[in-house]
Design an enzyme around this catalytic site. Structure first.
Site, PDB file in Angstrom:
ATOM      1  N   GLY A   1      -7.500  -3.971  -1.514  1.00  0.00           N
ATOM      2  CA  GLY A   1      -7.784  -5.086  -2.415  1.00  0.00           C
ATOM      3  C   GLY A   1      -8.174  -4.743  -3.833  1.00  0.00           C
TER       4      GLY A   1
ATOM      5  CD  GLU B   1      -0.855  -3.424   7.223  1.00  0.00           C
ATOM      6  OE1 GLU B   1      -1.110  -2.894   8.319  1.00  0.00           O
ATOM      7  OE2 GLU B   1      -0.359  -4.558   7.112  1.00  0.00           O
TER       8      GLU B   1
ATOM      9  CG  ASN C   1      -0.436  -0.751   2.376  1.00  0.00           C
ATOM     10  OD1 ASN C   1       0.452  -0.246   3.062  1.00  0.00           O
ATOM     11  ND2 ASN C   1      -0.920  -1.966   2.603  1.00  0.00           N
TER      12      ASN C   1
END
Ligand SMILES: [Zn+2]
Length: 222
Positions: free
Chosen positions: A49, A79, A32
């Site tokens: 995702g 996260e 990320n």
């Protein structure tokens, strides 16, 4: 903060995501990226995702430093608390990149810190080793706390059995840190196969770090 400037940050995150997947720093929808501009009361982060190559600026999510979504229709990366915790405590930072690159993950899984055994590591860390943060489940508050604690004011950290976090004043810098960590991890592992690496004496590391600090690059703001 003008809409144009915010859109530019989101576009940079989209481009960084494509770069990250094409260079093998992550696989699938892993990893990320977050970024912000000075003075922003929130930051932008990749959604959870979604394939990097399909992302559009409107998929990027605005999150505040308590982890609440303040802009966008997507769910943020799992996260996001880790990014919030890192960015909250480090006003010097403009970007956080988290990758799952193979060699760095291998070293992180062996829980081995990477010593300042290459000039590129010294230039990036100021002569410090790249530490390994203890294991905690992905997406947990615990991982956010451990990452922040282990990072201190460093620009890179390995996450045990997981991956890498690279930090920078902007996305280009944070991505370069992740790339450096991957290359250093590969050289570190290969060197261990043949009995190395022989470490550079501390005094020489300090001298090299000081030389880089004083002479390398074009200076800030140029
Ligand atoms: Zn991860």
């Amino acid at each position: 903060m003008t809409t144009d400037k915010c859109l530019a940050v989101k576009q940079q995150i989209v481009e960084a995501g494509v770069h990250m997947i094409r260079t093998g720093l992550v696989y699938g929808t892993g990893g990320n990226i977050s970024a912000r501009l000075p003075g922003m009361d929130h930051f932008y982060i990749t959604p959870s995702g979604m394939a990097y190559e399909s992302l559009k600026p409107e998929d990027i999510v605005g999150v505040d430093y308590d982890g609440h979504v303040v802009e966008g229709a997507r769910r943020p990366s799992i996260e996001h608390m880790m990014h919030a915790a890192i960015l909250r405590g480090r006003p010097d930072l403009g970007a956080v990149v988290h990758t799952h690159s193979t060699y760095a993950t291998a070293v992180a899984s062996a829980r081995l810190p990477i010593p300042p055994f290459l000039e590129t590591v010294i230039a990036t860390t100021g002569g410090r080793e790249i530490k390994v943060a203890d294991f905690a489940p992905a997406g947990s508050r615990e991982l956010a706390e451990i990452a922040v604690r282990t990072l201190g004011d460093d620009s890179a950290v390995l996450l045990a059995n997981h991956g890498v976090i690279g930090l920078g004043r902007d996305l280009r810098e944070a991505m370069a840190v992740c790339e450096l960590v991957e290359k250093a991890a590969m050289a570190f592992l290969l060197s261990r196969i043949v009995g190395g690496p022989v470490l550079i004496p501390e005094q020489m590391v300090a001298r090299q770090a000081e030389f880089f600090r004083a002479h390398y690059g074009q200076g800030r703001g140029q």
